[in-house]
Design a protein around this motif. Structure first.
Motif, mmCIF file in Angstrom:
data_model
loop_
_atom_site.group_PDB
_atom_site.id
_atom_site.type_symbol
_atom_site.label_atom_id
_atom_site.label_comp_id
_atom_site.label_asym_id
_atom_site.label_seq_id
_atom_site.Cartn_x
_atom_site.Cartn_y
_atom_site.Cartn_z
ATOM 1 N N PHE A 318 -2.901 -68.715 36.049
ATOM 2 C CA PHE A 318 -3.086 -69.884 36.562
ATOM 3 C C PHE A 318 -3.571 -70.001 37.469
ATOM 4 C CE2 PHE A 318 -1.014 -66.503 39.587
ATOM 5 C CZ PHE A 318 -1.726 -66.670 40.420
ATOM 6 N N SER A 319 -3.887 -71.040 37.906
ATOM 7 C CA SER A 319 -5.180 -71.339 39.606
ATOM 8 C C SER A 319 -4.493 -72.110 39.933
ATOM 9 C CB SER A 319 -6.571 -71.929 39.056
ATOM 10 O OG SER A 319 -7.350 -71.909 39.316
ATOM 11 N N CYS A 320 -4.476 -73.825 40.875
ATOM 12 C CA CYS A 320 -4.314 -74.669 41.186
ATOM 13 C C CYS A 320 -2.754 -74.782 42.025
ATOM 14 C CB CYS A 320 -4.363 -75.934 40.729
ATOM 15 S SG CYS A 320 -3.613 -76.473 39.563
ATOM 16 N N LYS A 321 -1.693 -73.682 40.424
ATOM 17 C CA LYS A 321 -0.714 -74.113 40.300
ATOM 18 C C LYS A 321 0.289 -75.974 41.271
ATOM 19 C CE LYS A 321 1.649 -70.206 41.646
ATOM 20 N NZ LYS A 321 2.788 -69.015 42.481
ATOM 21 N N GLY A 323 -0.393 -78.578 39.132
ATOM 22 C CA GLY A 323 -0.725 -79.374 36.966
ATOM 23 C C GLY A 323 -1.820 -80.259 37.574
ATOM 24 N N VAL A 324 -3.099 -79.806 37.747
ATOM 25 C CA VAL A 324 -3.924 -80.214 37.299
ATOM 26 C C VAL A 324 -5.181 -79.190 36.947
ATOM 27 C CG1 VAL A 324 -6.640 -80.867 39.332
ATOM 28 C CG2 VAL A 324 -3.881 -81.350 39.863
ATOM 29 N N CYS A 325 -5.179 -78.118 37.125
ATOM 30 C CA CYS A 325 -6.215 -77.492 36.592
ATOM 31 C C CYS A 325 -6.203 -77.234 34.702
ATOM 32 C CB CYS A 325 -6.589 -76.429 36.809
ATOM 33 S SG CYS A 325 -5.729 -74.693 36.957
ATOM 34 N N CYS A 326 -4.838 -76.583 34.291
ATOM 35 C CA CYS A 326 -4.243 -76.360 33.123
ATOM 36 C C CYS A 326 -4.816 -74.818 32.446
ATOM 37 C CB CYS A 326 -5.580 -77.091 32.107
ATOM 38 S SG CYS A 326 -4.363 -78.035 30.341
ATOM 39 N N CYS A 328 -2.284 -72.551 33.521
ATOM 40 C CA CYS A 328 -1.464 -72.534 32.701
ATOM 41 C C CYS A 328 -0.716 -72.180 31.841
ATOM 42 C CB CYS A 328 0.123 -72.549 34.099
ATOM 43 S SG CYS A 328 -0.148 -73.705 34.099
ATOM 44 N N LEU A 356 3.083 -77.147 31.336
ATOM 45 C CA LEU A 356 1.544 -76.633 32.083
ATOM 46 C C LEU A 356 3.053 -75.632 32.697
ATOM 47 C CD1 LEU A 356 -0.309 -79.307 33.882
ATOM 48 C CD2 LEU A 356 -0.690 -77.733 32.677
ATOM 49 N N CYS A 358 3.088 -73.891 35.223
ATOM 50 C CA CYS A 358 3.696 -74.104 37.025
ATOM 51 C C CYS A 358 4.153 -75.064 37.430
ATOM 52 C CB CYS A 358 2.355 -74.024 37.383
ATOM 53 S SG CYS A 358 1.058 -75.767 37.580
HETATM 54 S S1 FES Z 1 -1.921 -73.197 37.645
HETATM 55 FE FE1 FES Z 1 -3.665 -75.362 38.064
HETATM 56 S S2 FES Z 1 -2.264 -76.737 36.402
HETATM 57 FE FE2 FES Z 1 -0.864 -75.116 36.409
#
Ligand code: FES
Length: 374
Positions: A318-321, A323-326, A328, A356, A358
């Motif tokens: 995961f990264s942004c949590k 819904g932006v980076c994809c 997850c 996603l 997250c």
């Molecule tokens: S962690 Fe970035 S979209 Fe889910």
């Protein structure tokens, strides 16, 4: 009968050999799971760009060179323990993939844990966790390209500019509050690109005194070549992205030519799920990650599938949590889930069952989510 002890010995021996092979396989599987998350990289150089922005260069060891190859426009995720909390943030790469340098641009975000740490604390020679490059905001084989960006939205666009051989085919519209707050300005001015700078808080000769808005785009589109590019890369605040998309579509630019990189999720009303109003569904969930199963129950009104899987010890990406980076992304191979937000999956991907995690909550009693299906 005389051979029985020997036979028993052989059976026992093979049993222990087999057991050791199985343990080794499990160990390697767990190791590969960790490996795919982040690598410890040394900071080779830090350049100060503005009073609140820096450029960070990473030293990539020989054995990780292929893993850190990237396409212009992609991002990496930095992972760091800050005040005992594991924080991850995605940062777009600003370097040219052909230069073999791996560098990101970071602007301080008010109250931002990671950007404050990177700008105020990080030093050359320090080691931090970095996940390998990802992202679909990428340059293909287009030559005539327009970049429209504001603030730190310049970072992936700069990488794309550097990658293009003929910079005169690149039109850049770059918005900032002031000249002094503009990242990479000197570097951009030295490129032979067709540039338009816009400053919302000061007048600068030869530049627009406004933010990137509809009027500015209208003025630029008087030059018809502006609407005839092969690709448009748009990066910055969500409102600017939405306005630019609407404008270009209205002017007849094909949707397939538009590429977006959001730093924040699209402002949408939270999707109403069947579980918001109806009875609470307690779902039996199996998460598959690197061939390993994690089984648990989760309420449709509770945590996201990502958070619940992490609580079970799954080292899920995961990264942004937000819904932006994809990062997850995973595939639902049985049952159904619904997402609160989605600013990165395409309709086709959703159709294929991707979610996603997250943002996802179960809406059926049984659900299998596979992180290995890509
Ligand atoms: S962690 Fe970035 S979209 Fe889910």
């Amino acid at each position: 009968m005389a051979n029985l002890p020997k036979t028993l010995h052989l059976i026992t021996d093979s049993y222990y050999k087999m057991k050791s092979v199985i343990y080794k396989m499990i160990f390697l599987q767990k190791l590969s799971s960790k490996m795919r998350q982040s690598h410890n990289l040394k900071i080779s150089k830090i350049n100060r760009l503005t009073s609140d922005a820096i450029e960070i260069f990473f030293l990539i060891p020989e054995n990780l060179k292929s893993e850190f190859e990237f396409i212009a426009g992609q991002y990496i995720t930095i992972c760091e323990k800050i005040n005992n909390e594991e924080v991850r943030r995605a940062y777009s790469l600003c370097s040219n993939p052909d230069s073999l340098e791996v560098a990101v641009g970071v602007k301080k975000v008010e109250g931002g844990k990671m950007s404050t740490f990177l700008i105020d604390t990080l030093k050359e020679g320090d080691v931090i966790g970095v996940m390998k490059p990802k992202g679909r905001f990428i340059l293909g084989n287009q030559n005539k390209v327009v970049g429209i960006c504001a603030g730190s939205g310049i970072t992936p666009v700069l990488s794309i500019m550097k990658k293009l051989h003929d910079k005169s085919n690149f039109t850049l519209i770059y918005g900032n509050k002031t000249e002094d707050s503009s990242m990479f300005l000197d570097e951009i001015k030295q490129m032979n690109a067709n540039t338009h700078f816009a400053y919302s808080r000061e007048k600068v000769e030869g530049c627009y005194n406004s933010r990137i808005d509809r009027n500015l785009l209208l003025e630029l589109s008087e030059d018809k070549t502006f609407l005839q590019a092969e690709a448009y890369f748009i990066c910055g605040p969500g409102e600017m992205i939405d306005m630019t998309e609407e404008f270009l579509l209205e002017k007849g630019v094909e949707k397939s030519k538009l590429h977006f990189e959001r730093f924040t999720a699209k402002k949408k009303k939270k999707v109403k799920t069947p579980t918001d109003e109806g009875a609470e569904i307690i779902s039996n969930i199996i998460v598959i990650l690197d061939g390993e199963d994690f089984e648990f129950t989760l309420s449709g009104k509770g945590k996201t599938i990502l958070d619940a899987a992490m609580e079970q010890g799954a080292d899920v990406p995961f990264s942004c949590k937000g819904g932006v980076c994809c990062t997850c992304k995973a595939k639902v191979i049985k049952g159904k889930a619904i997402m609160d937000q989605n600013s990165s999956l395409s309709e086709d991907e959703i159709e294929e069952g991707f979610i996603l995690t997250c943002q996802a909550h179960p809406i059926t009693e049984n659900i299998v989510v596979d992180f290995d299906e890509m």
